[in-house]
Design a protein around this motif. Structure first.
Motif, PDB file in Angstrom:
ATOM      1  N   ASP A   1      51.213 129.845 -15.869  1.00 32.03           N
ATOM      2  CA  ASP A   1      52.141 128.855 -16.406  1.00 32.03           C
ATOM      3  C   ASP A   1      51.376 127.692 -17.033  1.00 32.03           C
ATOM      4  OD1 ASP A   1      54.188 126.964 -16.845  1.00 32.03           O
ATOM      5  OD2 ASP A   1      55.366 127.822 -15.206  1.00 32.03           O
TER       6      ASP A   1
ATOM      7  N   CYS B   1      46.865 125.518  -8.346  1.00 33.70           N
ATOM      8  CA  CYS B   1      48.144 126.188  -8.074  1.00 33.70           C
ATOM      9  C   CYS B   1      48.424 127.369  -8.989  1.00 33.70           C
ATOM     10  CB  CYS B   1      49.316 125.212  -8.114  1.00 33.70           C
ATOM     11  SG  CYS B   1      49.184 123.887  -6.894  1.00 33.70           S
TER      12      CYS B   1
ATOM     13  N   ASP C   1      51.105 130.242  -7.798  1.00 38.71           N
ATOM     14  CA  ASP C   1      52.150 130.741  -8.680  1.00 38.71           C
ATOM     15  C   ASP C   1      52.101 132.263  -8.756  1.00 38.71           C
ATOM     16  OD1 ASP C   1      54.263 130.616 -10.493  1.00 38.71           O
ATOM     17  OD2 ASP C   1      52.978 130.180 -12.211  1.00 38.71           O
TER      18      ASP C   1
ATOM     19  N   ASN D   1      51.696 120.095  -9.767  1.00 38.31           N
ATOM     20  CA  ASN D   1      51.653 121.545  -9.865  1.00 38.31           C
ATOM     21  C   ASN D   1      52.299 122.219  -8.674  1.00 38.31           C
ATOM     22  OD1 ASN D   1      50.228 121.053 -12.185  1.00 38.31           O
ATOM     23  ND2 ASN D   1      48.280 121.840 -11.445  1.00 38.31           N
TER      24      ASN D   1
ATOM     25  N   VAL E   1      55.601 124.554  -8.798  1.00 39.46           N
ATOM     26  CA  VAL E   1      55.511 125.976  -8.439  1.00 39.46           C
ATOM     27  C   VAL E   1      56.476 126.322  -7.309  1.00 39.46           C
ATOM     28  CG1 VAL E   1      53.993 127.681  -7.362  1.00 39.46           C
ATOM     29  CG2 VAL E   1      53.185 126.354  -9.306  1.00 39.46           C
TER      30      VAL E   1
ATOM     31  N   LYS F   1      59.951 126.535  -8.592  1.00 38.45           N
ATOM     32  CA  LYS F   1      60.130 127.738  -9.407  1.00 38.45           C
ATOM     33  C   LYS F   1      60.531 128.940  -8.563  1.00 38.45           C
ATOM     34  CE  LYS F   1      57.216 129.323 -12.351  1.00 38.45           C
ATOM     35  NZ  LYS F   1      55.929 129.722 -12.987  1.00 38.45           N
TER      36      LYS F   1
END
Length: 314
Positions: free
Chosen positions: A179, A189, A193, A238, A242, A245
């Motif tokens: 990402d 991160c 992720d 971050n 994440v 998400k």
């Protein structure tokens, strides 16, 4: 089984030389080695031109955007094979690194494999043991510990690996891109992720401390030290982004409460502010609290922006 290795690099010619020498000593050679250099890094590109003549499996690709996620994506675009391994230019994989990684992929349920990074220089000789590694708890707490001695020793199943020592089954990464909303300075991160993406898809991630790399912890090449406040901001942004998400809505809310009220040393919350002076004997909360709060808020904004982008036009 064909194995590729991706090595992002920037202005670390001597570090990269050591890394490539270690990859050349593998008891199980890589089928392809992809070095991703920034287009502004002329010294590295010049050195790689000479190395390619001696290393036919070496492929060089360049990237224009700054930061780790674009470099990792450029590496993904250039690889081929069944397993994709990642390491850093300041790392020195052990001679049996690829052989041990390959052995774990005989289990078809395994989507990712990684191991321990042994710190050289800063933090060298650290003998601290840990009982947990690579965990993301349901309420948002993250435990890395990939550099510590695991007790009892592994292998163990984890939620995330360490970027300097990780690999993925190629089909498990289908549909995944690193990402590029993740901040540039630390690049942290990216591996969290990827790990949460695989876990949501039903793959198992294996951490084996016998899969080792020596990590030399060279200075950051974008000019920001590892303890700079911007690194604290980046991790806070971050990690918040994440987790939002990948978590369900109940877990999103629990995680946000944990981030702001409790926190942890790399990204403080209210409770961490109160406890740290007791543990360290120093008052240092302002230097970490401000970038942490800014990073948390920015992470929420990034997540909301990403949701708006995914919505179909009305």
């Amino acid at each position: 089984m064909k194995i590729s290795v991706v090595v992002p690099t920037l202005n670390r010619v001597e570090d990269l030389r050591r890394c490539l020498a270690a990859l050349a000593r593998q008891t199980r050679p890589a089928d392809r080695i992809v070095v991703v250099a920034h287009e502004s890094d002329a010294a590295t590109q010049e050195a790689l031109a000479a190395w390619r003549a001696r290393c036919p499996e070496l492929i060089v690709t360049t990237v224009r955007p700054r930061g780790l996620p674009p470099a990792l994506n450029a590496g993904l675009d250039a690889v081929a094979g069944d397993v994709i391994c990642f390491t850093d230019d300041d790392a020195e994989p052990w001679p049996d690194w690829l052989a041990r990684i390959e052995a774990h992929y005989r289990d078809p349920s395994v989507g990712a494999v990684g191991g321990r990074d042994f710190l050289v220089g800063q933090g060298a000789g650290m003998a601290t043991r840990c009982s947990r590694v690579g965990r993301v708890f349901w309420f948002g707490r993250y435990v890395g510990n990939h550099h510590l001695e695991l007790h009892p020793p592994g292998p163990v199943e984890v939620d995330t690996l360490k970027g300097v020592n990780m690999s993925y089954r190629a089909i498990a990464l289908r549909g995944f891109r690193f990402d590029e909303r993740l901040c540039v300075v630390s690049g942290s991160c990216t591996e969290i992720d990827a790990g949460l993406f695989l876990r949501r898809s039903g793959w198992r991630l294996i951490y084996d401390p016998a899969i080792g790399v020596n990590h030399h912890l060279s200075a950051r090449t974008w000019g920001v030290g590892r303890t700079h406040p911007d690194v604290c901001f980046d991790f806070s942004h971050n990690y918040t982004y994440v987790i939002l998400k990948h978590a369900s809505w109940p877990r999103k809310l629990c995680s946000l409460a944990y981030f702001f009220l409790v926190g942890q040393r790399r990204a403080w919350g209210l409770l961490a502010i109160l406890i740290d002076p007791v543990l360290t004997g120093r008052i240092r909360w302002w230097g970490q609290l401000r970038p942490t709060l800014r990073g948390r808020i920015a992470g929420v904004r990034s997540y909301l922006a990403s949701r708006r982008e995914r919505r179909p036009d009305s």
